[in-house]
Design a protein around this motif. Sequence first.
Motif, short mmCIF file in Angstrom:
data_model
loop_
_atom_site.label_atom_id
_atom_site.label_comp_id
_atom_site.label_asym_id
_atom_site.label_seq_id
_atom_site.Cartn_x
_atom_site.Cartn_y
_atom_site.Cartn_z
N UNK A 132 0.82 -1.22 0.00
CA UNK A 132 0.00 0.00 0.00
C UNK A 132 0.85 1.27 0.00
N UNK A 133 2.03 1.18 0.57
CA UNK A 133 2.90 2.36 0.62
C UNK A 133 3.98 2.22 1.66
N UNK A 134 4.91 3.20 1.63
CA UNK A 134 6.02 3.24 2.58
C UNK A 134 5.74 4.33 3.62
N UNK A 135 6.12 4.04 4.84
CA UNK A 135 5.96 4.98 5.97
C UNK A 135 6.52 6.35 5.60
N UNK A 136 5.75 7.38 5.92
CA UNK A 136 6.18 8.75 5.67
C UNK A 136 6.34 9.48 6.99
N UNK A 137 5.27 9.52 7.79
CA UNK A 137 5.32 10.13 9.12
C UNK A 137 4.15 9.62 9.93
N UNK A 138 4.20 9.89 11.24
CA UNK A 138 3.09 9.48 12.10
C UNK A 138 2.75 10.59 13.07
N UNK A 139 1.53 10.55 13.57
CA UNK A 139 1.07 11.48 14.61
C UNK A 139 0.56 10.61 15.75
N UNK A 140 1.31 10.56 16.87
CA UNK A 140 0.92 9.69 17.98
C UNK A 140 -0.47 10.02 18.53
N UNK A 141 -1.18 8.98 18.95
CA UNK A 141 -2.48 9.04 19.65
C UNK A 141 -3.66 9.49 18.81
N UNK A 142 -3.44 10.23 17.74
CA UNK A 142 -4.54 10.83 17.01
C UNK A 142 -5.40 9.80 16.29
N UNK A 143 -4.80 8.76 15.75
CA UNK A 143 -5.58 7.75 15.04
C UNK A 143 -6.55 7.04 15.96
N UNK A 144 -6.09 6.69 17.15
CA UNK A 144 -6.97 6.04 18.12
C UNK A 144 -8.11 6.95 18.55
N UNK A 145 -7.79 8.22 18.75
CA UNK A 145 -8.82 9.19 19.13
C UNK A 145 -9.84 9.35 18.01
N UNK A 146 -9.36 9.46 16.77
CA UNK A 146 -10.28 9.60 15.63
C UNK A 146 -11.16 8.36 15.51
#
Length: 178
Positions: A132-146
């Motif tokens: 699907x793709x290569x890691x670019x960046x992440x934002x901690x905690x936000x995905x779980x909150x969303x």
Amino acid sequence: MSRPDAPAAPAARRSPVRRLAGLVLTLLVVGLVVLALALAVVPALAGGRVYTVLSGSMVPTLPVGAAVAVRPVEPARVAAGDIISFTDREPGSADRTVTHRVVAVEPGPVFRTRGDANAADDPHPVAPAALLGRYWYDVPLVGGLADRLRSGPGLVVAGGVVLLLAAGALLLPRRREG
């Protein structure tokens, strides 16, 4: 009619509580706009996607609940050490998206992957069609909150917070003019 040389009426000053509430609300809105740019606009412009880390297999590199942005990559450009997202198609179960580190690139190419917290490689190699793709960046905690906010109880909580903020804005003391 007022005279041109008459002193101007003093400007009404907001209470310190109202000024603080305005500042907090402004910071909240700016933060939400920055998050929206980081998680929706920027990846979309780059042809990428954002996924939520649901397990601890990549801890400490990617904490549970992080939103991970990935960009499309040609399979020939994937190297050992890269973090990739791919579709895991286990026979007999639903497809799932996995984000793991490439530990080896084998002829084909196919990719051997492993979560950073896992002791063993993933059982099946990743074919280029599943990439699907290569890691670019992440934002901690936000995905779980969303993810939580998109659930029924999360929508109720979010609505309650909005109502509390609106009520607070209406109930905060105002200075009277004059």
